[in-house]
Design an enzyme around this catalytic site. Structure first.
Site, PDB file in Angstrom:
ATOM      1  N   GLU A  71       0.828  -1.206   0.000  1.00 40.01           N
ATOM      2  CA  GLU A  71       0.000   0.000   0.000  1.00 40.01           C
ATOM      3  C   GLU A  71       0.863   1.257   0.000  1.00 40.01           C
ATOM      4  O   GLU A  71       1.893   1.311   0.651  1.00 40.01           O
ATOM      5  CB  GLU A  71      -0.907   0.004   1.243  1.00 40.01           C
ATOM      6  CG  GLU A  71      -1.721  -1.270   1.347  1.00 40.01           C
ATOM      7  CD  GLU A  71      -2.758  -1.241   2.450  1.00 40.01           C
ATOM      8  OE1 GLU A  71      -3.093  -0.155   2.942  1.00 40.01           O
ATOM      9  OE2 GLU A  71      -3.238  -2.328   2.806  1.00 40.01           O
ATOM     10  N   CYS A  84       3.664   8.571   0.710  1.00 38.19           N
ATOM     11  CA  CYS A  84       4.016   7.729   1.853  1.00 38.19           C
ATOM     12  C   CYS A  84       4.241   6.311   1.320  1.00 38.19           C
ATOM     13  O   CYS A  84       3.300   5.660   0.867  1.00 38.19           O
ATOM     14  CB  CYS A  84       2.856   7.785   2.843  1.00 38.19           C
ATOM     15  SG  CYS A  84       3.081   6.760   4.277  1.00 38.19           S
ATOM     16  N   CYS A  91       5.485  -6.249   9.030  1.00 40.51           N
ATOM     17  CA  CYS A  91       6.539  -5.658   9.862  1.00 40.51           C
ATOM     18  C   CYS A  91       6.795  -6.577  11.049  1.00 40.51           C
ATOM     19  O   CYS A  91       5.860  -7.121  11.633  1.00 40.51           O
ATOM     20  CB  CYS A  91       6.097  -4.282  10.360  1.00 40.51           C
ATOM     21  SG  CYS A  91       7.354  -3.451  11.348  1.00 40.51           S
ATOM     22  N   CYS A  95       4.450  -3.522  17.067  1.00 40.56           N
ATOM     23  CA  CYS A  95       3.828  -2.536  17.953  1.00 40.56           C
ATOM     24  C   CYS A  95       2.356  -2.903  18.161  1.00 40.56           C
ATOM     25  O   CYS A  95       1.654  -3.242  17.194  1.00 40.56           O
ATOM     26  CB  CYS A  95       3.938  -1.136  17.355  1.00 40.56           C
ATOM     27  SG  CYS A  95       5.646  -0.692  17.033  1.00 40.56           S
ATOM     28  N   CYS A  98      -0.535  -1.065  16.040  1.00 38.70           N
ATOM     29  CA  CYS A  98      -0.362  -0.868  14.598  1.00 38.70           C
ATOM     30  C   CYS A  98      -0.874  -2.070  13.813  1.00 38.70           C
ATOM     31  O   CYS A  98      -0.484  -3.210  14.072  1.00 38.70           O
ATOM     32  CB  CYS A  98       1.105  -0.636  14.301  1.00 38.70           C
ATOM     33  SG  CYS A  98       1.482  -0.551  12.541  1.00 38.70           S
ATOM     34  N   CYS A 316      -1.674   6.429   9.192  1.00 33.26           N
ATOM     35  CA  CYS A 316      -0.609   5.765   9.957  1.00 33.26           C
ATOM     36  C   CYS A 316      -1.161   4.595  10.745  1.00 33.26           C
ATOM     37  O   CYS A 316      -2.153   4.735  11.454  1.00 33.26           O
ATOM     38  CB  CYS A 316      -0.009   6.705  10.985  1.00 33.26           C
ATOM     39  SG  CYS A 316       0.767   8.125  10.284  1.00 33.26           S
TER      40      CYS A 316
HETATM   41  N1  SAH Z   1       7.851   1.521  11.055  1.00 33.95           N
HETATM   42  C1  SAH Z   1       8.091   2.907  11.025  1.00 33.95           C
HETATM   43  C2  SAH Z   1       7.345   3.621   9.914  1.00 33.95           C
HETATM   44  C3  SAH Z   1       5.925   3.214   9.655  1.00 33.95           C
HETATM   45  S1  SAH Z   1       4.772   3.520  10.961  1.00 33.95           S
HETATM   46  C4  SAH Z   1       7.795   3.535  12.377  1.00 33.95           C
HETATM   47  O1  SAH Z   1       7.230   2.877  13.235  1.00 33.95           O
HETATM   48  O2  SAH Z   1       8.172   4.684  12.556  1.00 33.95           O
HETATM   49  C5  SAH Z   1       4.533   5.278  10.839  1.00 33.95           C
HETATM   50  C6  SAH Z   1       3.995   5.942  12.088  1.00 33.95           C
HETATM   51  O3  SAH Z   1       2.657   5.522  12.369  1.00 33.95           O
HETATM   52  C7  SAH Z   1       4.772   5.636  13.366  1.00 33.95           C
HETATM   53  O4  SAH Z   1       5.119   6.847  13.986  1.00 33.95           O
HETATM   54  C8  SAH Z   1       3.784   4.866  14.220  1.00 33.95           C
HETATM   55  O5  SAH Z   1       4.019   5.076  15.597  1.00 33.95           O
HETATM   56  C9  SAH Z   1       2.469   5.443  13.782  1.00 33.95           C
HETATM   57  N2  SAH Z   1       1.319   4.595  14.032  1.00 33.95           N
HETATM   58  C10 SAH Z   1       1.243   3.252  13.954  1.00 33.95           C
HETATM   59  N3  SAH Z   1      -0.006   2.818  14.215  1.00 33.95           N
HETATM   60  C11 SAH Z   1      -0.750   3.927  14.445  1.00 33.95           C
HETATM   61  C12 SAH Z   1      -2.124   4.162  14.731  1.00 33.95           C
HETATM   62  N4  SAH Z   1      -2.987   3.152  14.794  1.00 33.95           N
HETATM   63  N5  SAH Z   1      -2.527   5.430  14.908  1.00 33.95           N
HETATM   64  C13 SAH Z   1      -1.674   6.460  14.789  1.00 33.95           C
HETATM   65  N6  SAH Z   1      -0.374   6.320  14.500  1.00 33.95           N
HETATM   66  C14 SAH Z   1       0.085   5.061  14.332  1.00 33.95           C
HETATM   67 FE1  SF4 Z   2       6.157  -1.683  12.323  1.00 35.86          FE
HETATM   68 FE2  SF4 Z   2       3.824  -0.483  12.710  1.00 35.86          FE
HETATM   69 FE3  SF4 Z   2       5.610  -0.520  14.669  1.00 35.86          FE
HETATM   70 FE4  SF4 Z   2       6.069   1.018  12.498  1.00 35.86          FE
HETATM   71  S1  SF4 Z   2       4.427   1.258  13.992  1.00 35.86           S
HETATM   72  S2  SF4 Z   2       7.509  -0.370  13.523  1.00 35.86           S
HETATM   73  S3  SF4 Z   2       5.113  -0.292  10.906  1.00 35.86           S
HETATM   74  S4  SF4 Z   2       4.607  -2.321  13.773  1.00 35.86           S
END
Ligand code: SAH
Ligand code: SF4
Length: 327
Positions: A71, A84, A91, A95, A98, A316
Site C-alpha cells: 500500500e 508515503c 513488519c 507494535c 499498529c 498511519c
Molecule cells: N515503522 C516505522 C514507519 C511506519 S509507521 C515507524 O514505526 O516509525 C509510521 C507511524 O505511524 C509511526 O510513527 C507509528 O508510531 C504510527 N502509528 C502506527 N499505528 C498507528 C495508529 N494506529 N494510529 C496512529 N499512528 C500510528
Molecule cells: Fe512496524 Fe507499525 Fe511498529 Fe512502524 S508502527 S515499527 S510499521 S509495527
C-alpha cells in the site's frame, strides 16, 4: 552490452524524468535497442490493482510479482504532494497499536519495488511529487540496504532528483541501524523521524516490544549524538492513545526526556487511528491539546498531525498487507 554510454542517460531520462516506462515509446533509441530491452527487462515490478480517492489523500494498492499487497498513500498537503511509501510487506517490530504488525514480517521490499510505488503514482498524478516519507508498511531501517538503494535513486540528479531534505525515514528506533545511518554520508542527510510513542521504558516496552532490546535510554542517546547541523531537527513521533499514553504526566515525562535537546527535536503528535481489531481509542481533542500545551510550556515545538486518509484506512498504522490473496 557494448552500447554507447549516453544510451544509459537516455533510458534514465525516459524513466525518471518523463515517467515513460514503455520501451516502445523511448523514441530516441533504435528499434533494435527497444526490442532488446523489451525482451530482457521489466521496469514495473508491481502491478497496480486499484486506488481509492479520499478527501485529502489517495490510497494505491499494488500487487508484487509473488502475490503480496503493498500500500502507498499520496497525501495532498496545503501546497505540495507527499508520497508515503512502504518498505516491507508487514513488519516484524510488532507494535501493539499498529495494524501493519498483525501478520508479522512477510518480506522486505526490493529497491525497485519501493521506487515503483513512486513511478506508478507519479504517472497518474499531474503535479510533481517532491516529498517522500517512509511511513507506510514496514520498518525501513530493518531493510536498510534496499531502502538505501531506493533513496539513492530518489535523490540522485540522474534519478528522481528529490531534495534530501524532502525524504524522511521514520523508524521505531533500531539502535544499531541508527548508528549506521549516522555514519552514512547519504542516509544521515535525510529527515529522521523516530516513533517514541511512550516516555518511559516500562510503558514503551508494552506498546513496542522492540524496546526491550532497543532501550529508550540508548535510543535517546543515539538521537542526541545524531550528526545533524544545528538548524536541523529530528522529528519525535508520538501516537496518542486514549488512557494509555496521553495523560499530562506522560507529556511532562516526554518533555524531560527531550529537554536538553530543545533545538534538536520537534514533536509530532498523532492521535491514534482506530482499527476495528485493536482495543485502543483515539483521545478527545481536549486531551490532545493539553498534552501539546505541556510540551510547548517546556519550550519544545510540538505539532498535531491529524492523519489524512483515515476514511480510506490509509492513515498511519492502518496499512495492512494481505497474504497471497491474489495471484
Ligand atoms: N515503522 C516505522 C514507519 C511506519 S509507521 C515507524 O514505526 O516509525 C509510521 C507511524 O505511524 C509511526 O510513527 C507509528 O508510531 C504510527 N502509528 C502506527 N499505528 C498507528 C495508529 N494506529 N494510529 C496512529 N499512528 C500510528
Ligand atoms: Fe512496524 Fe507499525 Fe511498529 Fe512502524 S508502527 S515499527 S510499521 S509495527
Amino acid at each position: 552490452m557494448g552500447w554507447e554510454p549516453y544510451r544509459a542517460d537516455q533510458i534514465l531520462n525516459w524513466i525518471y524524468k518523463k515517467f515513460i516506462t514503455d520501451f516502445d515509446r523511448m523514441t530516441n533509441l533504435s528499434k533494435q535497442h527497444r526490442s532488446f530491452l523489451k525482451e530482457n527487462y521489466l521496469i514495473h515490478s508491481l502491478d497496480l490493482l486499484e486506488w481509492v480517492e479520499g478527501e485529502d489523500s489517495k490510497k494505491f494498492l499494488f500487487k508484487t510479482k509473488d502475490g503480496h499487497i503493498v500500500e502507498t498513500v499520496l497525501i495532498y498537503e496545503r501546497d505540495h504532494l507527499t508520497l508515503c511509501v512502504s518498505s516491507q510487506v508487514g513488519c516484524a517490530v510488532g507494535c501493539s497499536f499498529c495494524a501493519t504488525a498483525r501478520d508479522g514480517l512477510i518480506r522486505n521490499l526490493r529497491a525497485e519495488e519501493i521506487i515503483d510505488q513512486f513511478l506508478q503514482v507519479q504517472r497518474l498524478t499531474k503535479e510533481k511529487i517532491r516529498n517522500v516519507v517512509f511511513m507506510g508498511m514496514g520498518e525501513p531501517l530493518a531493510n536498510y540496504q534496499n531502502v538505501r538503494k531506493a533513496v539513492e535513486i530518489m535523490v540522485s540528479p540522474w534519478g528522481l532528483d528529490l531534495s534530501k531534505r524532502r525524504v524522511s525515514i521514520s523508524t521505531s528506533g533500531l539502535i544499531n541501524q541508527l548508528r549506521e545511518m549516522a555514519k552514512d554520508p547519504l542516509m544521515s542527510q535525510l529527515n529522521l523521524a523516530v516513533s517514541i510513542n511512550a516516555p518511559t521504558q516500562a510503558l514503551r516496552e508494552k506498546l513496542m516490544p522492540i524496546s526491550k532490546t532497543n532501550t529508550l535510554e540508548e535510543l535517546i542517546k543515539v538521537l542526541y549524538e545524531f550528526p545533524y547541523p544545528p538548524d536541523r531537527r529530528i522529528m519525535i513521533e508520538y501516537a496518542l492513545i486514549y488512557g494509555i499514553n496521553d495523560e499530562e504526566k506522560h507529556a511532562r515525562e516526554l518533555a524531560k526526556l527531550l529537554k536538553k535537546g530543545r533545538k534538536k527535536f520537534k514533536v509530532n503528535l498523532i492521535p491514534f487511528n482506530p482499527d476495528t481489531q485493536l482495543p485502543y481509542k483515539r483521545p478527545t481533542m481536549d486531551r490532545v491539546y493539553s498534552f501539546q500545551k505541556v510540551l510547548w510550556e517546556e519550550g519544545i515545538s510540538t505539532f498535531i498531525r491529524i492523519s489524512k486518509g483515515v476514511e480510506l484506512f490509509g492513515a498511519c498504522g492502518q496499512l495492512r498487507s494481505k497474504r497471497l490473496v491474489l495471484t
